[in-house]
Design a protein around this motif. Structure first.
Motif: not given
Length: 451
Positions: A143-144, A362, A370, A374
């Protein structure tokens, strides 16, 4: 003719699509491993690793091993989140994929209870813990990576590919188990169940080659070049982002909808109380996940236009209601109704929250923390979701057929995500470089870096 997607400043051309593709395929392959365990825990492991003389207890213990990985996730998140914010997103994405493939392959090689007694479930739990540690860093790093590569106005769409990948992995796992579940009982319990687990070696190899050539994100590289990386991301995270960590923990409990749909509802439908066949119920999951593959990017695109909060709330509140309808349909034994409501509940409604949370969570954090934010937040919430299956089995009563109480329990678990979303800031129009800067660190804290 496709429209070129602009890369963020400083990024090689085409990186948003490459990052999204790597996240999708890697997550699909990794969560194939993760979800074949869920199917096996509901259908196979009670007879292979536990005492068959007490089927109800065997099923309960088997479902508890499914939750063990979720208990291991917060521990893995502490380590993988820390190193992901120090070493970069790419290294964690490669490591988690290899660890998941290896641990899943080993499950397929384990001796059964009939062969080694109580050692069998102990070894099963150890492998499951390794799966949980791997999963702790997978989604947060992917996701990051996608968020930091995505154009600012399309972060919802691009980050949703990670969750589309998990649905794709669940679909692959379900399809892999359909022919296995149709095998004669003796072949199924002796060697057939092992085949999907052995295929994870291919998972690790394919995923490695996909991810190793992906560039690190420009946001992380810029931070490293100009400010360095934080020595202790966790300290900064808990000092300045603790409220957002709590929001993510509460929001991640929404995954209980997925685990109860995938595992408990499957076990209930194929129990003596209902009597549905294994193959027919696996097809419900397969088609629901197929619908989710289409719904997730659509919901995410909508969130790029109207915001993360409203779309997420549709998914959370809708799932609380839809679970009653789906479990009621199972209780009737009406297969067309089960199929229809399963697709609506899981494939469409739940996808609204599922497709938006990668960007929603995020965007609460800065680049410096981050991945830690998360990973830690989601994995604590997911731990609750993992054991929700075990609690559901208890709540269902000695006969395992009290579906209404399980639906009520699932609806209650949707309340924390709703509260979290209502209390969160709307961030879909905030520029990427200033995300999470509402509580800036002091000058001394920003100087605490590694060159």
């Amino acid at each position: 003719m496709s429209v070129p997607v602009p890369s963020p400043a400083g990024a090689p051309p085409g990186q948003p699509k490459k990052a999204a593709t790597a996240a999708w395929i890697g997550s699909a392959l990794e969560y194939y491993d993760f979800f074949i365990y869920g199917s096996a825990a509901a259908l196979i492991f009670p007879k292979v690793f536990f005492d068959e003389s007490d089927p109800a207890t065997a099923t309960l213990l088997s479902l508890a091993t499914f939750g063990v990985a979720y208990a291991a996730r917060p521990v893995g998140a502490l380590f993988l989140g820390h190193f992901g914010d120090k070493l970069g997103r790419k290294k964690i994405m490669v490591f988690t994929l290899i660890l998941m493939g290896l641990s899943t392959f080993l499950i397929g090689c384990l001796p059964t209870r009939a062969q080694v007694g109580t050692l069998a479930p102990v070894l099963l739990v150890l492998c499951r813990v390794l799966q949980g540690i791997s999963a702790a860093g997978e989604q947060a790093s992917a996701n990051s990576m996608t968020l930091e590569h995505a154009p600012p106005h399309r972060r919802g769409f691009f980050t949703s590919f990670t969750l589309s990948g998990t649905q794709g992995g669940q679909l692959l796992a379900t399809l892999a188990f359909i022919p296995i579940a149709a095998m004669p009982e003796d072949q199924l319990l002796s060697w057939g169940w092992r085949v999907p687990f052995w295929l994870s070696i291919a998972v690790a190899v394919v995923g490695y080659f996909i991810r190793r050539n992906l560039a690190e994100t420009p946001a992380f590289e810029q931070q490293t070049a100009t400010e360095g990386v934080v020595k202790m991301p966790l300290a900064i995270l808990l000092r300045h982002h603790w409220a957002d960590v709590l929001r993510v923990i509460a929001g991640a409990v929404i995954a209980s909808v997925s685990t109860i749909f995938t595992v408990w509802a499957l076990a209930y439908a194929t129990s003596d109380a209902v009597g549905m066949s294994r193959s027919s119920m696996l097809w419900v999951g397969a088609l629901a996940n197929l619908a989710a593959l289409a719904a997730i990017p659509l919901w995410a695109t909508l969130s790029d236009r109207i915001g993360r909060r409203p779309v997420y709330l549709i998914g959370a509140t809708g799932s609380a209601i839809a679970m009653f309808a789906y479990l009621w349909a199972i209780s009737t034994g009406n297969y067309p109704l089960i199929l229809l409501l399963g697709i609506i509940a899981f494939g469409v409604v739940y996808s609204a929250a599922n497709g938006v949370w990668p960007s929603f969570y995020g965007e609460m954090f800065s680049t410096r923390v981050r991945l830690s934010g998360m990973a830690i937040g989601t994995q604590i919430g997911f731990a609750v979701a993992g054991f929700a299956v075990t609690f559901a089995a208890e709540i269902a009563g000695p006969d395992g057929d009290d579906w209404f109480s399980v639906a009520l329990f699932t609806a209650a678990l949707c309340v924390p995500p709703i509260i979290a979303a209502l209390s969160a800031r709307e961030t879909y129009q905030v520029p990427t470089e200033v995300l999470g800067e509402h509580t800036p660190e002091t000058a001394a804290e920003r100087a605490t870096v590694t060159a």
